[in-house]
Design a protein around this motif. Structure first.
Motif, PDB file in Angstrom:
ATOM      1  N   ARG A   1       0.883  -1.302   0.022  1.00 47.96           N
ATOM      2  CA  ARG A   1       0.155  -0.180   0.036  1.00 47.96           C
ATOM      3  C   ARG A   1       0.740   1.364  -0.064  1.00 47.96           C
ATOM      4  O   ARG A   1       1.086   2.190   1.018  1.00 47.96           O
ATOM      5  N   GLU A   2       1.341   1.349  -0.905  1.00 49.12           N
ATOM      6  CA  GLU A   2       2.503   2.486  -1.314  1.00 49.12           C
ATOM      7  C   GLU A   2       2.338   3.268  -2.507  1.00 49.12           C
ATOM      8  O   GLU A   2       2.037   2.500  -3.560  1.00 49.12           O
ATOM      9  N   ILE A   3       2.535   4.458  -2.683  1.00 45.14           N
ATOM     10  CA  ILE A   3       2.631   5.438  -4.145  1.00 45.14           C
ATOM     11  C   ILE A   3       3.869   5.916  -3.755  1.00 45.14           C
ATOM     12  O   ILE A   3       4.216   6.615  -2.935  1.00 45.14           O
ATOM     13  N   ASN A   4       4.769   5.597  -5.005  1.00 46.02           N
ATOM     14  CA  ASN A   4       5.837   6.412  -5.268  1.00 46.02           C
ATOM     15  C   ASN A   4       5.712   7.149  -6.460  1.00 46.02           C
ATOM     16  O   ASN A   4       5.631   6.738  -7.453  1.00 46.02           O
ATOM     17  N   CYS A   5       6.272   8.171  -6.425  1.00 53.55           N
ATOM     18  CA  CYS A   5       6.490   9.243  -7.428  1.00 53.55           C
ATOM     19  C   CYS A   5       7.845   9.726  -7.407  1.00 53.55           C
ATOM     20  O   CYS A   5       8.540  10.107  -6.494  1.00 53.55           O
ATOM     21  N   LYS A   6       8.197  10.294  -8.654  1.00 52.45           N
ATOM     22  CA  LYS A   6       9.507  10.912  -8.897  1.00 52.45           C
ATOM     23  C   LYS A   6       9.641  12.302  -9.351  1.00 52.45           C
ATOM     24  O   LYS A   6       8.764  12.728 -10.288  1.00 52.45           O
ATOM     25  N   ILE A   7      10.090  13.316  -8.741  1.00 50.66           N
ATOM     26  CA  ILE A   7      10.082  14.620  -9.015  1.00 50.66           C
ATOM     27  C   ILE A   7      11.742  15.123  -9.353  1.00 50.66           C
ATOM     28  O   ILE A   7      12.617  14.720  -8.677  1.00 50.66           O
ATOM     29  N   VAL A   8      11.721  15.700 -10.508  1.00 46.83           N
ATOM     30  CA  VAL A   8      13.344  16.227 -10.865  1.00 46.83           C
ATOM     31  C   VAL A   8      13.437  17.596 -10.951  1.00 46.83           C
ATOM     32  O   VAL A   8      12.388  18.194 -11.320  1.00 46.83           O
ATOM     33  N   TYR A   9      14.326  18.147 -10.259  1.00 45.66           N
ATOM     34  CA  TYR A   9      14.934  19.552 -10.102  1.00 45.66           C
ATOM     35  C   TYR A   9      15.780  19.846 -11.254  1.00 45.66           C
ATOM     36  O   TYR A   9      16.853  19.204 -11.212  1.00 45.66           O
ATOM     37  N   TYR A  10      15.451  20.682 -12.140  1.00 38.44           N
ATOM     38  CA  TYR A  10      16.114  20.887 -13.408  1.00 38.44           C
ATOM     39  C   TYR A  10      16.495  22.375 -13.351  1.00 38.44           C
ATOM     40  O   TYR A  10      15.950  23.413 -12.724  1.00 38.44           O
ATOM     41  N   GLY A  11      17.652  22.686 -14.009  1.00 41.40           N
ATOM     42  CA  GLY A  11      17.977  24.115 -14.090  1.00 41.40           C
ATOM     43  C   GLY A  11      19.542  24.248 -14.392  1.00 41.40           C
ATOM     44  O   GLY A  11      20.273  23.304 -14.336  1.00 41.40           O
ATOM     45  N   PRO A  12      20.066  25.519 -14.798  1.00 36.37           N
ATOM     46  CA  PRO A  12      21.369  25.731 -15.172  1.00 36.37           C
ATOM     47  C   PRO A  12      22.339  25.449 -13.932  1.00 36.37           C
ATOM     48  O   PRO A  12      21.790  25.409 -12.620  1.00 36.37           O
ATOM     49  N   GLY A  13      23.569  25.255 -14.405  1.00 37.73           N
ATOM     50  CA  GLY A  13      24.618  25.150 -13.287  1.00 37.73           C
ATOM     51  C   GLY A  13      24.675  26.010 -12.086  1.00 37.73           C
ATOM     52  O   GLY A  13      24.372  27.336 -12.394  1.00 37.73           O
ATOM     53  N   LEU A  14      24.784  25.607 -11.149  1.00 38.78           N
ATOM     54  CA  LEU A  14      24.891  26.541  -9.695  1.00 38.78           C
ATOM     55  C   LEU A  14      23.776  27.472  -9.539  1.00 38.78           C
ATOM     56  O   LEU A  14      23.809  28.530  -9.002  1.00 38.78           O
ATOM     57  N   CYS A  15      22.401  26.868  -9.901  1.00 36.20           N
ATOM     58  CA  CYS A  15      21.215  27.756  -9.801  1.00 36.20           C
ATOM     59  C   CYS A  15      20.707  27.498  -8.366  1.00 36.20           C
ATOM     60  O   CYS A  15      19.791  28.041  -7.824  1.00 36.20           O
ATOM     61  N   GLY A  16      21.265  26.327  -7.679  1.00 35.88           N
ATOM     62  CA  GLY A  16      20.673  25.932  -6.496  1.00 35.88           C
ATOM     63  C   GLY A  16      19.607  24.687  -6.239  1.00 35.88           C
ATOM     64  O   GLY A  16      19.001  24.635  -5.392  1.00 35.88           O
ATOM     65  N   LYS A  17      19.770  23.791  -7.354  1.00 36.18           N
ATOM     66  CA  LYS A  17      19.126  22.571  -7.243  1.00 36.18           C
ATOM     67  C   LYS A  17      19.556  21.798  -6.191  1.00 36.18           C
ATOM     68  O   LYS A  17      18.488  21.312  -5.123  1.00 36.18           O
ATOM     69  N   THR A  18      20.830  21.634  -5.776  1.00 33.09           N
ATOM     70  CA  THR A  18      21.028  20.735  -4.934  1.00 33.09           C
ATOM     71  C   THR A  18      20.832  21.519  -3.312  1.00 33.09           C
ATOM     72  O   THR A  18      20.619  20.688  -2.508  1.00 33.09           O
TER      73      THR A  18
END
Lengths: 159, 195
Positions: free
Chosen positions: B9-26
């Protein structure tokens, strides 16, 4: 868009049984079945001390990167990977274009034995994935159509 | 592509953070990791270079609680922003359920933002997705910097389809959870719609 992966009780039980069987027959330490997108589907063996979520995600990343390499070289895919460590080894193989089978083994087993057992289990798993795929396209779930906006808002209550 | 397990009884979803280098995704992921209860998060994995630039991806599994008896889990990923890692970026978008585009507000990074957004559109297309039809939000990050561009201008440039957008300072956490909440909500609404 890719179809959603839905795993029902029956198929979950079947793939878990195969993981258990592989764990036993290949004298493996642990067996994992991972979706190509990085979701853990089933596991068996000594998994308590392992971060299984991370293992699944990294395995999928590894397979994706290797698949990218294969394409660059004009290969369809590299279906099998083996990593040898000082103590433990990992055997990674593709199953039915959808899943990744991961076997962790040590000196109690051998690469030859693992390969043999994986090949046999792979055929059975492929058939189960065919069933999973056809079920997914036939059956829609009602649980999710009943989700209300309130249900969704409640999830974020303490965020 | 979400994964629904009726047995556990689990729902798993995938979200991706995208953007140019050094924009702050990490930095977005690091803030989420730092501020989430230990029981709700897994280990954060960063595959980075010696100079702490993302080499392949960052990964953070997050549990949000239950919905209709199903545990909802979100797997957050970042892509490497630097231009030459395009092959890796493409791989990470595979099976994505929702995208956050993190834009760098500094005026001199506008071209990099535009280029990265076009790259996102192209790479999604290769997987058969259309950015206009998937759960998607935009974040204008680094709003605290003196050389930050006007939000109206950024919106015109980077959000022509008028998806939900948020101002943020990922280092202090401002706007980080608003962004995550917005994309996660869209992903669940999409799940409801397609089933």
């Amino acid at each position: 868009m890719n179809s959603q992966l839905v795993l029902y009780e029956e198929e979950f039980r079947q793939i878990t049984e195969i993981c258990d069987m592989l764990h036993r027959d290949a004298s493996a330490k642990a067996v994992f079945l991972v979706d190509k997108n990085g979701q853990l589907l089933a596991n068996s063996g000594e998994t308590a001390h392992l971060d299984t979520t991370s293992l699944a995600s990294l395995t999928a990343g590894n397979i994706a990167a290797t698949g990218g390499l294969a394409q660059l070289l004009g290969e369809k895919e590299f279906a099998i990977q083996v990593h040898e460590g000082e103590r433990d080894n990992i055997h990674i193989s593709l199953v039915g274009q959808r899943a990744i089978l991961v076997i962790i083994f040590d000196e109690r087993s051998s690469l030859g034995l693992v390969r043999l057992r994986v090949r046999k289990a792979g055929d059975v798993l492929s058939k189960i994935f065919d069933t999973i795929n056809s079920k997914a396209s036939e059956q829609g779930s009602t649980v999710f159509s009943e989700i209300t906006d309130d249900d969704i808002d409640n999830l974020f209550g303490d965020m | 592509m979400s994964f629904i397990n009726y047995s556990s009884r689990e729902i798993n979803c995938k979200i991706v953070y995208y953007g140019p280098g050094l924009c702050g995704k990490t930095t977005n992921l690091q803030y989420i990791y730092a501020k989430t209860n230990p029981e709700a998060k897994g280990k954060m994995i960063s595959l980075e270079t010696e100079t702490e630039r993302t080499l392949f991806f960052d990964f953070l599994p997050l549990s949000l609680g239950e919905i209709r008896g199903f545990k909802t889990r979100f797997h957050l990923y970042t892509v490497p922003g630097q231009v030459f890692y395009d092959a890796s970026r493409k791989l990470i978008l595979k099976g994505v359920d929702g995208v956050v585009f993190v834009a760098d507000s500094q005026v001199e990074r506008m071209e990099a933002n535009v280029e990265s957004l076009e790259n996102l559109r192209d790479n999604l297309k290769e997987h058969g997705y259309d950015l206009n039809n998937i759960p998607y939000v935009v974040q204008y990050n680094k709003r605290d910097l003196p050389n930050a561009a006007d939000v109206g201008y950024m919106r015109e440039l980077l959000n022509p389809t008028d998806v939900p957008d948020y101002e943020a300072v990922a280092t202090t956490g401002a706007g980080v959870f608003d962004t995550l909440k917005a994309v996660a909500k869209q992903v669940l609404i999409e799940l409801k719609r397609t089933r």
